[in-house]
Design a protein around this motif. Structure first.
Motif, PDB file in Angstrom:
ATOM      1  N   LEU A  52       0.824  -1.207   0.000  1.00  0.00           N
ATOM      2  CA  LEU A  52       0.000   0.000   0.000  1.00  0.00           C
ATOM      3  C   LEU A  52       0.855   1.253   0.000  1.00  0.00           C
ATOM      4  O   LEU A  52       0.593   2.197  -0.760  1.00  0.00           O
ATOM      5  N   LEU A  53       1.908   1.274   0.826  1.00  0.00           N
ATOM      6  CA  LEU A  53       2.805   2.428   0.871  1.00  0.00           C
ATOM      7  C   LEU A  53       3.488   2.647  -0.475  1.00  0.00           C
ATOM      8  O   LEU A  53       3.577   3.784  -0.961  1.00  0.00           O
ATOM      9  N   ALA A  54       3.950   1.570  -1.091  1.00  0.00           N
ATOM     10  CA  ALA A  54       4.641   1.694  -2.372  1.00  0.00           C
ATOM     11  C   ALA A  54       3.696   2.197  -3.457  1.00  0.00           C
ATOM     12  O   ALA A  54       4.084   3.040  -4.286  1.00  0.00           O
ATOM     13  N   GLU A  55       2.471   1.710  -3.478  1.00  0.00           N
ATOM     14  CA  GLU A  55       1.526   2.146  -4.510  1.00  0.00           C
ATOM     15  C   GLU A  55       1.119   3.599  -4.307  1.00  0.00           C
ATOM     16  O   GLU A  55       1.004   4.350  -5.281  1.00  0.00           O
ATOM     17  N   VAL A  56       0.903   3.999  -3.062  1.00  0.00           N
ATOM     18  CA  VAL A  56       0.565   5.406  -2.804  1.00  0.00           C
ATOM     19  C   VAL A  56       1.731   6.308  -3.201  1.00  0.00           C
ATOM     20  O   VAL A  56       1.537   7.369  -3.809  1.00  0.00           O
ATOM     21  N   THR A  57       2.948   5.881  -2.875  1.00  0.00           N
ATOM     22  CA  THR A  57       4.128   6.675  -3.228  1.00  0.00           C
ATOM     23  C   THR A  57       4.265   6.823  -4.738  1.00  0.00           C
ATOM     24  O   THR A  57       4.564   7.913  -5.249  1.00  0.00           O
ATOM     25  N   TYR A  58       4.042   5.735  -5.452  1.00  0.00           N
ATOM     26  CA  TYR A  58       4.272   5.764  -6.895  1.00  0.00           C
ATOM     27  C   TYR A  58       3.142   6.463  -7.653  1.00  0.00           C
ATOM     28  O   TYR A  58       3.402   7.205  -8.610  1.00  0.00           O
ATOM     29  N   PHE A  59       1.895   6.247  -7.249  1.00  0.00           N
ATOM     30  CA  PHE A  59       0.764   6.726  -8.051  1.00  0.00           C
ATOM     31  C   PHE A  59       0.250   8.106  -7.637  1.00  0.00           C
ATOM     32  O   PHE A  59      -0.576   8.677  -8.350  1.00  0.00           O
ATOM     33  N   THR A  60       0.712   8.654  -6.519  1.00  0.00           N
ATOM     34  CA  THR A  60       0.252   9.986  -6.113  1.00  0.00           C
ATOM     35  C   THR A  60       0.504  11.048  -7.177  1.00  0.00           C
ATOM     36  O   THR A  60      -0.351  11.917  -7.407  1.00  0.00           O
ATOM     37  N   PRO A  61       1.645  11.069  -7.877  1.00  0.00           N
ATOM     38  CA  PRO A  61       1.837  12.083  -8.929  1.00  0.00           C
ATOM     39  C   PRO A  61       0.799  12.030 -10.035  1.00  0.00           C
ATOM     40  O   PRO A  61       0.563  13.043 -10.700  1.00  0.00           O
ATOM     41  N   PHE A  62       0.144  10.865 -10.249  1.00  0.00           N
ATOM     42  CA  PHE A  62      -0.897  10.782 -11.267  1.00  0.00           C
ATOM     43  C   PHE A  62      -2.142  11.564 -10.848  1.00  0.00           C
ATOM     44  O   PHE A  62      -2.965  11.910 -11.693  1.00  0.00           O
ATOM     45  N   VAL A  63      -2.286  11.822  -9.561  1.00  0.00           N
ATOM     46  CA  VAL A  63      -3.345  12.706  -9.062  1.00  0.00           C
ATOM     47  C   VAL A  63      -2.826  14.126  -8.936  1.00  0.00           C
ATOM     48  O   VAL A  63      -3.538  15.097  -9.222  1.00  0.00           O
ATOM     49  N   LEU A  64      -1.584  14.249  -8.526  1.00  0.00           N
ATOM     50  CA  LEU A  64      -0.990  15.570  -8.296  1.00  0.00           C
ATOM     51  C   LEU A  64      -0.898  16.393  -9.570  1.00  0.00           C
ATOM     52  O   LEU A  64      -1.176  17.597  -9.562  1.00  0.00           O
ATOM     53  N   ARG A  65      -0.551  15.761 -10.693  1.00  0.00           N
ATOM     54  CA  ARG A  65      -0.366  16.492 -11.943  1.00  0.00           C
ATOM     55  C   ARG A  65      -1.650  17.180 -12.414  1.00  0.00           C
ATOM     56  O   ARG A  65      -1.629  18.384 -12.699  1.00  0.00           O
ATOM     57  N   PRO A  66      -2.788  16.483 -12.525  1.00  0.00           N
ATOM     58  CA  PRO A  66      -4.007  17.199 -12.938  1.00  0.00           C
ATOM     59  C   PRO A  66      -4.475  18.226 -11.921  1.00  0.00           C
ATOM     60  O   PRO A  66      -5.079  19.235 -12.294  1.00  0.00           O
ATOM     61  N   LEU A  67      -4.198  17.995 -10.638  1.00  0.00           N
ATOM     62  CA  LEU A  67      -4.579  18.985  -9.632  1.00  0.00           C
ATOM     63  C   LEU A  67      -3.779  20.278  -9.808  1.00  0.00           C
ATOM     64  O   LEU A  67      -4.341  21.378  -9.710  1.00  0.00           O
ATOM     65  N   LEU A  68      -2.488  20.160 -10.047  1.00  0.00           N
ATOM     66  CA  LEU A  68      -1.676  21.358 -10.264  1.00  0.00           C
ATOM     67  C   LEU A  68      -2.139  22.112 -11.498  1.00  0.00           C
ATOM     68  O   LEU A  68      -2.153  23.354 -11.516  1.00  0.00           O
ATOM     69  N   ALA A  69      -2.535  21.376 -12.540  1.00  0.00           N
ATOM     70  CA  ALA A  69      -3.061  22.033 -13.732  1.00  0.00           C
ATOM     71  C   ALA A  69      -4.364  22.756 -13.430  1.00  0.00           C
ATOM     72  O   ALA A  69      -4.596  23.876 -13.917  1.00  0.00           O
ATOM     73  N   ALA A  70      -5.231  22.146 -12.613  1.00  0.00           N
ATOM     74  CA  ALA A  70      -6.499  22.782 -12.259  1.00  0.00           C
ATOM     75  C   ALA A  70      -6.265  24.005 -11.382  1.00  0.00           C
ATOM     76  O   ALA A  70      -6.916  25.050 -11.564  1.00  0.00           O
ATOM     77  N   PHE A  71      -5.334  23.922 -10.440  1.00  0.00           N
ATOM     78  CA  PHE A  71      -5.068  25.050  -9.549  1.00  0.00           C
ATOM     79  C   PHE A  71      -4.426  26.220 -10.297  1.00  0.00           C
ATOM     80  O   PHE A  71      -4.596  27.377  -9.902  1.00  0.00           O
ATOM     81  N   SER A  72      -3.678  25.913 -11.359  1.00  0.00           N
ATOM     82  CA  SER A  72      -3.059  26.997 -12.125  1.00  0.00           C
ATOM     83  C   SER A  72      -4.092  27.849 -12.850  1.00  0.00           C
ATOM     84  O   SER A  72      -3.811  28.993 -13.214  1.00  0.00           O
ATOM     85  N   GLN A  73      -5.287  27.310 -13.070  1.00  0.00           N
ATOM     86  CA  GLN A  73      -6.352  28.043 -13.746  1.00  0.00           C
ATOM     87  C   GLN A  73      -7.349  28.665 -12.770  1.00  0.00           C
ATOM     88  O   GLN A  73      -8.305  29.297 -13.191  1.00  0.00           O
TER      89      GLN A  73
END
Length: 284
Positions: free
Chosen positions: A158-179
């Motif tokens: 669980l720790l490894a999957e959260v560590t690896y896949f969090t950027p797949f959520v982080l990237r669209p969020l940063l794009a949304a926050f930039s707008q």
């Protein structure tokens, strides 16, 4: 010359479906044909002939039910962890000014290209039985072994999957926050709203489409993750991809492996369809 050009017969137009034949044929040869072979093999038991008995045997087995349950709860828990952690990190990177914020944002893009087993190896170097954390503990306390042994449990996966896949959520969020219109934040702040209320009433509604799209994608990816589970060596953690590997490589039960693979593909395609619907409705 002009009159001849005007009276020349028009060339017949090539139907659009003819242009689609080459890519469709290539797709069928490279992807659909091997998949069709897997489906066919799933209906061919070792006793010969064509039968649905492999499906009956696999679907009724305790190993399949346990693998299905493990796959589902790990995927759901990892997705929930990625959503929470990704949202918090996106808030910090986007709205809390600190030196290097832009570099961190760019590193997220690079992180998406890393293979999943690389993250697992990094965690093993830190928290493995002979890793840095356990080595430091034994050096300081003189104990025979360190206390960090969770990487070989479901919590390590669980720790490894959260560590690896969090950027797949982080990237669209940063794009949304930039707008996001910063005037809304300034107006809310000038009216006396504190940070938690601004996040809840202003930022979160704008982030919901990105959260929905990123979470759906992470759910599909976690469902099919193989490298992380394999490299952690977690005892008793058998997901559907690991069950395919075990039946095909360790047991030489190819019909059973194909049955599990077909079920995994059906679940993945269904979740991918959900991801597409959510992304379309969210406009992400």
């Amino acid at each position: 010359m002009a009159s001849a050009a005007l009276t020349a017969p028009a060339r017949p137009r090539v139907p659009a479906w003819l242009w689609a034949l080459p890519p469709v044929g290539l797709l069928g040869l490279v992807f659909l044909y091997p998949l069709a072979l897997v489906v066919r093999q799933s209906f061919q038991p070792d006793t010969g002939g064509t039968s649905a008995q492999p499906y009956a045997d696999v679907l009724a087995s305790d190993a399949f039910r346990e693998a299905l349950w493990t796959t589902v709860w790990l995927a759901l828990a990892s997705t929930a962890g990625c959503l929470v952690l990704g949202f918090v990190l996106a808030l910090v990177i986007a709205f809390v000014p600190f030196p290097g914020a832009r570099a961190v944002s760019r590193f997220v893009d690079v992180f998406l290209s890393f293979p999943s087993f690389l993250i697992t190896l990094a965690l093993l170097f830190v928290y493995g039985s002979t890793g840095m954390a356990n080595g430091l503990w034994t050096d300081v306390t003189g104990a025979a072994e360190g206390p960090f042994a969770f990487l070989t449990t479901p919590w390590g996966v669980l720790l490894a999957e959260v560590t690896y896949f969090t950027p797949f959520v982080l990237r669209p969020l940063l794009a949304a926050f930039s707008q996001l219109d910063t005037a809304q934040l300034e107006a809310a702040s000038s009216l006396g709203a504190r940070a938690p209320r601004i996040v809840r009433q202003v930022i979160l509604p704008e982030a919901l489409p990105a959260l929905a799209a990123g979470g759906s994608l992470v759910l599909v990816l976690c469902l099919n993750e193989f490298g992380i589970v394999l490299f952690t060596g977690a005892k008793g953690v058998t997901t559907l991809p690991m069950l395919v590997y075990g039946k095909a490589i360790l047991e030489s039960d190819y019909p059973g492996a194909c049955v599990v693979a077909v079920v995994n593909v059906l679940i993945s395609v269904g979740l991918y369809g959900l991801y597409r619907v959510v992304s379309r409705r969210a406009g992400a």
